[in-house]
Design a protein around this motif. Structure first.
Motif, PDB file in Angstrom:
ATOM      1  N   LEU A 175      -3.724   9.742  -4.497  1.00  0.00           N
ATOM      2  CA  LEU A 175      -2.700  10.670  -4.034  1.00  0.00           C
ATOM      3  C   LEU A 175      -2.119  11.558  -5.132  1.00  0.00           C
ATOM      4  CD1 LEU A 175      -0.825   8.240  -1.614  1.00  0.00           C
ATOM      5  CD2 LEU A 175      -2.566   9.956  -1.056  1.00  0.00           C
ATOM      6  N   LEU A 176      -2.592  11.402  -6.352  1.00  0.00           N
ATOM      7  CA  LEU A 176      -2.147  12.264  -7.451  1.00  0.00           C
ATOM      8  C   LEU A 176      -3.257  13.267  -7.765  1.00  0.00           C
ATOM      9  CD1 LEU A 176      -0.039  12.812  -9.777  1.00  0.00           C
ATOM     10  CD2 LEU A 176      -1.515  11.370 -11.195  1.00  0.00           C
ATOM     11  N   THR A 177      -2.965  14.537  -7.596  1.00  0.00           N
ATOM     12  CA  THR A 177      -3.957  15.570  -7.900  1.00  0.00           C
ATOM     13  C   THR A 177      -4.033  15.780  -9.406  1.00  0.00           C
ATOM     14  OG1 THR A 177      -3.414  16.647  -5.805  1.00  0.00           O
ATOM     15  CG2 THR A 177      -4.713  17.909  -7.380  1.00  0.00           C
ATOM     16  N   ASP A 233       0.867  -1.181   0.000  1.00  0.00           N
ATOM     17  CA  ASP A 233       0.000   0.000   0.000  1.00  0.00           C
ATOM     18  C   ASP A 233       0.902   1.229   0.000  1.00  0.00           C
ATOM     19  OD1 ASP A 233       0.695   0.812   2.720  1.00  0.00           O
ATOM     20  OD2 ASP A 233      -0.561  -0.854   3.383  1.00  0.00           O
ATOM     21  N   MET A 234       0.286   2.409   0.005  1.00  0.00           N
ATOM     22  CA  MET A 234       1.053   3.655  -0.050  1.00  0.00           C
ATOM     23  C   MET A 234       1.133   4.333   1.304  1.00  0.00           C
ATOM     24  SD  MET A 234       2.216   4.503  -3.181  1.00  0.00           S
ATOM     25  CE  MET A 234       2.119   6.271  -3.414  1.00  0.00           C
ATOM     26  N   THR A 235       0.925   3.599   2.404  1.00  0.00           N
ATOM     27  CA  THR A 235       0.941   4.192   3.737  1.00  0.00           C
ATOM     28  C   THR A 235       2.245   4.930   4.004  1.00  0.00           C
ATOM     29  OG1 THR A 235      -0.504   2.434   4.548  1.00  0.00           O
ATOM     30  CG2 THR A 235       0.679   3.734   6.192  1.00  0.00           C
ATOM     31  N   HIS A 236       3.342   4.356   3.576  1.00  0.00           N
ATOM     32  CA  HIS A 236       4.649   4.968   3.798  1.00  0.00           C
ATOM     33  C   HIS A 236       5.269   5.457   2.487  1.00  0.00           C
ATOM     34  CE1 HIS A 236       4.428   3.572   7.904  1.00  0.00           C
ATOM     35  NE2 HIS A 236       4.204   2.337   7.471  1.00  0.00           N
ATOM     36  N   GLY A 237       4.438   5.686   1.490  1.00  0.00           N
ATOM     37  CA  GLY A 237       4.930   6.223   0.238  1.00  0.00           C
ATOM     38  C   GLY A 237       5.339   5.147  -0.759  1.00  0.00           C
ATOM     39  N   TYR A 238       5.697   5.625  -1.932  1.00  0.00           N
ATOM     40  CA  TYR A 238       6.144   4.747  -3.021  1.00  0.00           C
ATOM     41  C   TYR A 238       7.645   4.903  -3.156  1.00  0.00           C
ATOM     42  CZ  TYR A 238       6.519   2.869  -7.766  1.00  0.00           C
ATOM     43  OH  TYR A 238       6.863   2.122  -8.873  1.00  0.00           O
ATOM     44  N   PRO A 239       8.436   3.962  -2.598  1.00  0.00           N
ATOM     45  CA  PRO A 239       9.889   4.120  -2.637  1.00  0.00           C
ATOM     46  C   PRO A 239      10.469   3.731  -3.993  1.00  0.00           C
ATOM     47  CG  PRO A 239       9.331   2.102  -1.498  1.00  0.00           C
ATOM     48  CD  PRO A 239       8.032   2.755  -1.873  1.00  0.00           C
ATOM     49  N   VAL A 240      11.285   4.597  -4.552  1.00  0.00           N
ATOM     50  CA  VAL A 240      12.008   4.237  -5.765  1.00  0.00           C
ATOM     51  C   VAL A 240      13.045   3.169  -5.433  1.00  0.00           C
ATOM     52  CG1 VAL A 240      13.437   5.097  -7.643  1.00  0.00           C
ATOM     53  CG2 VAL A 240      11.643   6.551  -6.680  1.00  0.00           C
ATOM     54  N   VAL A 241      13.768   3.381  -4.334  1.00  0.00           N
ATOM     55  CA  VAL A 241      14.696   2.392  -3.783  1.00  0.00           C
ATOM     56  C   VAL A 241      14.130   1.946  -2.442  1.00  0.00           C
ATOM     57  CG1 VAL A 241      17.007   2.024  -2.830  1.00  0.00           C
ATOM     58  CG2 VAL A 241      16.709   3.396  -4.901  1.00  0.00           C
ATOM     59  N   TYR A 242      14.053   0.632  -2.223  1.00  0.00           N
ATOM     60  CA  TYR A 242      13.600   0.181  -0.911  1.00  0.00           C
ATOM     61  C   TYR A 242      14.592   0.694   0.125  1.00  0.00           C
ATOM     62  CZ  TYR A 242      11.244  -2.676   2.531  1.00  0.00           C
ATOM     63  OH  TYR A 242      10.520  -3.084   3.615  1.00  0.00           O
ATOM     64  N   PRO A 243      14.117   1.447   1.136  1.00  0.00           N
ATOM     65  CA  PRO A 243      15.050   2.257   1.934  1.00  0.00           C
ATOM     66  C   PRO A 243      15.807   1.519   3.025  1.00  0.00           C
ATOM     67  CG  PRO A 243      12.788   2.646   2.647  1.00  0.00           C
ATOM     68  CD  PRO A 243      12.705   1.732   1.456  1.00  0.00           C
ATOM     69  N   LEU A 278      11.154   8.712  -1.584  1.00  0.00           N
ATOM     70  CA  LEU A 278       9.802   8.264  -1.285  1.00  0.00           C
ATOM     71  C   LEU A 278       8.797   9.243  -1.875  1.00  0.00           C
ATOM     72  CD1 LEU A 278      10.103   7.128   2.435  1.00  0.00           C
ATOM     73  CD2 LEU A 278       9.677   5.665   0.468  1.00  0.00           C
ATOM     74  N   VAL A 279       7.985   8.779  -2.813  1.00  0.00           N
ATOM     75  CA  VAL A 279       6.947   9.606  -3.414  1.00  0.00           C
ATOM     76  C   VAL A 279       5.657   9.340  -2.628  1.00  0.00           C
ATOM     77  CG1 VAL A 279       5.788  10.258  -5.547  1.00  0.00           C
ATOM     78  CG2 VAL A 279       8.084   9.291  -5.628  1.00  0.00           C
ATOM     79  N   GLU A 280       5.321  10.235  -1.706  1.00  0.00           N
ATOM     80  CA  GLU A 280       4.176  10.003  -0.826  1.00  0.00           C
ATOM     81  C   GLU A 280       2.881  10.537  -1.408  1.00  0.00           C
ATOM     82  OE1 GLU A 280       5.653   9.976   3.618  1.00  0.00           O
ATOM     83  OE2 GLU A 280       6.354  11.782   2.603  1.00  0.00           O
ATOM     84  N   SER A 281       2.939  11.653  -2.081  1.00  0.00           N
ATOM     85  CA  SER A 281       1.775  12.235  -2.745  1.00  0.00           C
ATOM     86  C   SER A 281       2.297  13.250  -3.747  1.00  0.00           C
ATOM     87  CB  SER A 281       0.825  12.905  -1.737  1.00  0.00           C
ATOM     88  OG  SER A 281       1.474  13.981  -1.085  1.00  0.00           O
ATOM     89  N   LEU A 282       1.452  13.670  -4.651  1.00  0.00           N
ATOM     90  CA  LEU A 282       1.902  14.624  -5.666  1.00  0.00           C
ATOM     91  C   LEU A 282       0.760  15.584  -5.992  1.00  0.00           C
ATOM     92  CD1 LEU A 282       4.550  15.133  -7.228  1.00  0.00           C
ATOM     93  CD2 LEU A 282       3.515  13.986  -9.164  1.00  0.00           C
ATOM     94  N   ASP A 283       0.671  16.639  -5.168  1.00  0.00           N
ATOM     95  CA  ASP A 283      -0.272  17.697  -5.505  1.00  0.00           C
ATOM     96  C   ASP A 283       0.401  18.647  -6.492  1.00  0.00           C
ATOM     97  OD1 ASP A 283       1.482  19.210  -3.976  1.00  0.00           O
ATOM     98  OD2 ASP A 283       0.135  19.339  -2.247  1.00  0.00           O
ATOM     99  N   PHE A 284      -0.300  19.690  -6.884  1.00  0.00           N
ATOM    100  CA  PHE A 284       0.259  20.594  -7.896  1.00  0.00           C
ATOM    101  C   PHE A 284       1.501  21.310  -7.380  1.00  0.00           C
ATOM    102  CE2 PHE A 284      -4.303  20.549  -9.319  1.00  0.00           C
ATOM    103  CZ  PHE A 284      -4.072  19.833 -10.471  1.00  0.00           C
ATOM    104  N   GLU A 285       1.516  21.664  -6.091  1.00  0.00           N
ATOM    105  CA  GLU A 285       2.670  22.379  -5.538  1.00  0.00           C
ATOM    106  C   GLU A 285       3.908  21.469  -5.512  1.00  0.00           C
ATOM    107  OE1 GLU A 285      -0.413  22.428  -4.250  1.00  0.00           O
ATOM    108  OE2 GLU A 285      -0.811  24.464  -4.971  1.00  0.00           O
ATOM    109  N   ALA A 286       3.724  20.193  -5.151  1.00  0.00           N
ATOM    110  CA  ALA A 286       4.862  19.273  -5.090  1.00  0.00           C
ATOM    111  C   ALA A 286       5.466  19.044  -6.472  1.00  0.00           C
ATOM    112  CB  ALA A 286       4.433  17.939  -4.487  1.00  0.00           C
ATOM    113  N   GLY A 287       4.687  19.256  -7.514  1.00  0.00           N
ATOM    114  CA  GLY A 287       5.201  19.088  -8.868  1.00  0.00           C
ATOM    115  C   GLY A 287       6.357  20.008  -9.183  1.00  0.00           C
TER     116      GLY A 287
END
Length: 403
Positions: A346-348, A89-99, A241-250
């Motif tokens: 989580l993607l706006t 799930d995305m509870t702790h974000g989407y890791p590009v590299v498993y941390p 870790l990509v946790e969410s991506l609203d317009f500002e985070a872009g």
């Protein structure tokens, strides 16, 4: 084993469906028919004035390929490498590299044990050496065999880098047998500049694989560990870790950031049928098996000047291309879609509803102005509610973003 042999076993997402093609004209030509009537079931939004300048992080581009030579050029203050592990799930974000570096993933099958792990700190290696030599040293260390035997009997292979196609990372692989009839294989890659090692191993009990060649062991590996296990991650230290991506985070996405639709679960869902349309043109569709709804997916490159906009304004420009009357953009609202993996919101995106002769429809778009990518999904239903259909699509598809 050649690099091309290894690539055949790599866990590629469906490339035909995620090919990015140039030009905003792609979107204007695939709008799914006229949209003459706007249904005002959502509240209009007040236009947002674009910022004078978008400040983005200064991130150097990664190499085109993670060859052994290119690995030496990676800046440890910018990049981290390791295995990618898709989250449940995305509870702790989407890791590009498993941390975590105290992690090992183990699989069993065909009388064999397969495992993969990575280490973010190395001991007993001369990190001033090139990555290929370091990798042979590391394999010799974990296999407890002479370095010369690894160097002489090893092969070069490549594994895909998640979200950065066609980038691949070079590995070294060595296979052999035990005196009791068991067989083994080990693949590794050391990134000396990053003080990191990635390892994949396969150990088979005496039995069907006794006497197997290195190629046969290599061919068996994805059966035991799963095809998704081969994805290497190359993440940004400041944004792994990509946790969410609203317009500002872009605004933190840069030219070398990557993104693509991922729709494997939707492809496997028997309630939807896939239509590739014109292959490799950046658009494709799914139709519900009851014949009521059609979902058109698209991704494209934005125009160069869109890079000066924020993601919200660039998304509105993208959405306007889908409308017969650009003034209807005033009825758009903020909506959401899945980010990284299906099943979240989580993607706006910018969203608008309407109705025409084909039925009711909803279109959602998101522009990523940093890397100049545009994403759109438009759902039309003759009888049903397209917003309900969009919810179902969020559970089966997502926009995967690699900062």
């Amino acid at each position: 084993m050649s690099g091309s042999d290894a690539s055949a076993h790599a866990s590629w997402k469906r490339i035909a469906s995620v090919l990015i093609v140039g030009g905003a004209a792609v979107l204007s030509g695939c709008s799914g028919g006229p949209r003459p009537e706007i249904v005002q079931t959502i509240e209009p939004t007040t236009p947002v004035t674009a910022a004078a300048e978008i400040e983005r992080p200064d991130v150097p581009p990664p190499p085109e390929q993670l060859t052994f030579a290119a690995g030496a050029e990676l800046d440890p203050s910018v990049w981290m490498a390791g295995w990618h592990a898709e989250p449940i799930d995305m509870t702790h974000g989407y890791p590009v590299v498993y941390p975590r570096d105290d992690w090992e993933e183990i699989h069993f099958g065909e009388g064999c044990e397969g495992s993969r792990y990575h280490r973010f700190s190395l001991e007993g290696l001369d990190l001033t050496l090139d990555d290929r030599t370091l990798t042979d040293q590391f394999l010799a260390q974990i296999l407890e065999m002479p370095i010369a035997d690894v160097a002489e009997g090893g092969s070069d292979i490549t594994y895909p880098v998640v979200g950065r196609w066609p980038m691949e990372a070079e590995f070294r692989v060595r296979a052999g047998g035990w005196t009791d009839g068991g067989t083994w294989l080990a693949a590794a890659r050391v990134f000396g500049a990053l003080d990191t090692a990635l390892v994949m191993q396969l150990n088979c009990e005496p039995g069907p694989m006794t006497g197997a060649t290195g190629q046969q062991m290599f061919d068996l590996l994805p059966t035991v560990v799963g095809e998704d296990a081969f994805e290497v991650g190359l993440g940004r230290v400041d944004w792994n870790l990509v946790e969410s991506l609203d317009f500002e985070a872009g605004a933190d996405l840069v030219e070398s950031s990557e993104a693509q639709w991922v729709d494997g679960p939707l492809m496997e869902d028997a309630s939807w049928t896939f239509d590739d349309g014109e292959p490799d043109d950046g658009s494709w569709s799914f139709a519900s098996v009851d014949g009521d709804c059609t979902a058109d997916y698209e991704q494209s490159l934005l125009e160069e000047q869109d890079g000066d906009l924020g993601d919200r304004d660039a998304s509105d420009e993208l959405l306007a291309l889908w409308l017969d009357d650009p003034e209807d953009i005033a009825f758009a609202v903020d909506g959401h879609f899945a980010l990284g993996v299906p099943g979240n919101d989580l993607l706006t995106m910018r969203l608008i509803e309407g109705e025409d002769s084909a039925g009711r429809w909803v279109t959602a778009v998101r522009a990523l102005a940093g890397p100049l990518f545009g994403f759109a999904v438009s759902v039309t239903c003759a009888e049903g509610d397209p917003l309900d259909a969009l919810e179902l699509l969020m559970a089966k598809s997502a926009v995967q973003v690699v900062p």
